[in-house]
Design a protein around this motif. Structure first.
Motif, short mmCIF file in Angstrom:
data_model
loop_
_atom_site.label_atom_id
_atom_site.label_comp_id
_atom_site.label_asym_id
_atom_site.label_seq_id
_atom_site.Cartn_x
_atom_site.Cartn_y
_atom_site.Cartn_z
N GLY A 81 10.43 79.27 3.05
CA GLY A 81 9.56 78.14 2.73
C GLY A 81 8.15 78.59 2.42
O GLY A 81 7.47 77.98 1.58
N VAL A 82 7.69 79.67 3.05
CA VAL A 82 6.33 80.14 2.80
C VAL A 82 6.17 80.57 1.34
O VAL A 82 5.10 80.40 0.74
CB VAL A 82 5.98 81.31 3.76
N VAL A 83 7.22 81.12 0.76
CA VAL A 83 7.16 81.51 -0.64
C VAL A 83 7.28 80.29 -1.55
O VAL A 83 6.53 80.15 -2.52
CB VAL A 83 8.28 82.52 -0.96
N LEU A 84 8.18 79.39 -1.21
CA LEU A 84 8.41 78.22 -2.06
C LEU A 84 7.21 77.29 -2.10
O LEU A 84 7.01 76.57 -3.07
CB LEU A 84 9.64 77.46 -1.56
N ARG A 85 6.40 77.29 -1.03
CA ARG A 85 5.22 76.43 -1.00
C ARG A 85 4.03 77.03 -1.74
O ARG A 85 3.00 76.37 -1.92
CB ARG A 85 4.82 76.12 0.44
#
Length: 445
Positions: free
Chosen positions: A253-257
């Motif tokens: 999620g840290v990358v997708l955000r």
């Protein structure tokens, strides 16, 4: 490869890395001088492993020797590409949540086993199963190795660190190119045996030499200057990435955000797709022209030989110039050189096109990996590198499936010139993102 780098970062805590002393002026290897021990361990293992990069360039010819028709070749190549959709994601997650060292060992041992399974597979279905296992285990290694590099040096030297590993890849590939054509002519089993053996060799290097507690390595470099790397977003880019203070529990999620990385990765993916055509469509072109597998060995030697000879000097010189313009010019050379494959029909012409895109590859150096490392929060480096490797996996998968399908069904000319157009579009897009990337990277310095 919690054998992380210099010192594993805890959630919300700055990661401490080191800036090594520069090399002597005038030394062509000065860009690579003074790196800490973990980087040289990865370098040595990479050289050994890439000497065994023999099966990939000759897989099309191996399948032909087993009586697999061209119409079924994309099934095995597609399976080989599909593993790239699994391995990087798993490897990046394990590198952050578990141990970099254990992740590397798992991937390397799995790769050796899968090589044997692919050679022994009796039909297309079992070959495809072995191929997907091979690529999945092999691509687990890169995110953990890249995270180790990012941990071991600060932003000021990451470009050179990633260029060093690129140099290692091509040192091994140059040797493999010399061996590959000869060995393929005397029995494909030799290719598989050496590939498996070098994977085991890299595993031994990691198991014996890569420290279990990398913080010990920091103490071994008394002359190094500490560099703090921010573990959370700077205030000016907080709107692009949220919740970075809790990246340890957020998975990918840290990358997708991260809006900037979401825009960047597809553009890099287009470029990686074009580059991956050298693995899939280039051998098809050579085979279509009725040339022998030794020509594939020749172009591999030309590519790797140029990079081995020029990379240290080019990295030393180009490090003086801003990263983004260098990358854009280099990317242009790569796209143009690969597109020119469409007009090559003799060994000399193939070698000439390889020279063009190899010079671009030399200039790129370690820029993409270093860029992703600079954009990543300190405690999510494995996942950011995993996302980058996954993007490469998607590109490779599409090159091995869609690329070969377009080549056989639509025609080589359409594939090569479409690649040139897509490459130009990606270069324009990355140029537009340049100021944002530079701003983010500066904020993490």
């Amino acid at each position: 490869m919690t054998t992380t780098s210099i010192r594993p970062a805890q959630c919300g805590e700055p990661a401490v890395t080191r800036r090594s002393r520069p090399g002597r002026p005038g030394n062509p290897l000065s860009a690579f001088a003074g790196f800490p021990r973990p980087i040289w361990i990865v370098f040595a293992g990479t050289v050994v492993n890439r000497i065994g990069f023999l099966v990939g360039p000759f897989l099309v010819f191996f399948l032909g020797s087993r009586g697999i028709p061209s119409s079924q070749t994309p099934y095995v190549l597609g399976a080989l590409g599909a593993g790239n959709l699994v391995g990087p994601a798993v490897g990046g997650w394990l590198a952050d949540r578990g141990s970099r060292k254990l992740t590397m060992l798992t991937g390397l041992l799995g790769t050796a086993a899968a090589q044997g399974a692919l050679f022994a597979a009796p039909n297309v279905a079992t070959m495809a199963l072995a191929a997907i296992t091979l690529s999945a285990t092999a691509t687990m290694v890169s995110p953990a190795a890249s995270a180790t590099l990012a941990d071991s040096v600060g932003p000021a030297r990451r470009r050179e660190a990633f260029a060093l590993i690129g140099w290692a890849v091509n040192i091994g590939t140059a040797v493999a190119g010399v061996l590959g054509g000869y060995l393929a002519a005397h029995g494909y089993w030799m290719l598989f045996a050496i590939d498996a053996g070098t994977s085991l060799g890299y595993a031994v290097i990691v198991a014996v030499l890569l420290p279990g507690n990398a913080s010990q390595e920091a103490d071994a470099i008394p002359e190094a200057e500490p560099v703090a790397v921010a573990a959370s977003e700077d205030s000016s880019s907080s709107s692009s990435t949220s919740s970075t203070s809790s990246t340890s529990s957020s998975g990918y999620g840290v990358v997708l955000r991260d809006r900037l990385v979401r825009k960047l990765l597809p553009l890099l993916g287009v470029q990686l797709f074009i580059y991956s055509l050298t693995e899939s469509a280039l051998p098809l072109g050579i085979r279509t022209d009725g040339l022998s597998p030794s020509v594939m060995g020749l172009v591999a030697v030309v590519n790797a030989g140029l990079i081995v000879a020029l990379q240290p000097v080019a990295t030393t010189i180009l490090a003086r110039f801003p990263r983004t313009p260098v990358y854009l010019v280099a990317s242009t050379l790569i796209a143009l050189g690969i597109a020119l494959t469409g007009i090559a029909h003799s060994p000399a012409m193939y070698a000439a096109t390889v020279v063009v895109w190899s010079l671009g590859e030399v200039a790129v150096g370690g820029i993409p990996g270093a860029l992703i490392a600079d954009l990543a929060p300190a405690d999510a480096r494995g996942r950011y590198q995993g996302a980058f490797s996954w993007t490469w996996g998607v590109a490779r998968f599409l090159a091995l499936t869609a690329g070969t399908t377009v080549y056989t069904l639509v025609g080589p000319a359409f594939l090569w010139w479409s690649a040139l157009g897509a490459g130009a579009a990606a270069i324009i897009g990355i140029a537009a993102l340049g100021p944002a990337m530079d701003h983010r990277s500066a904020g993490r310095s």
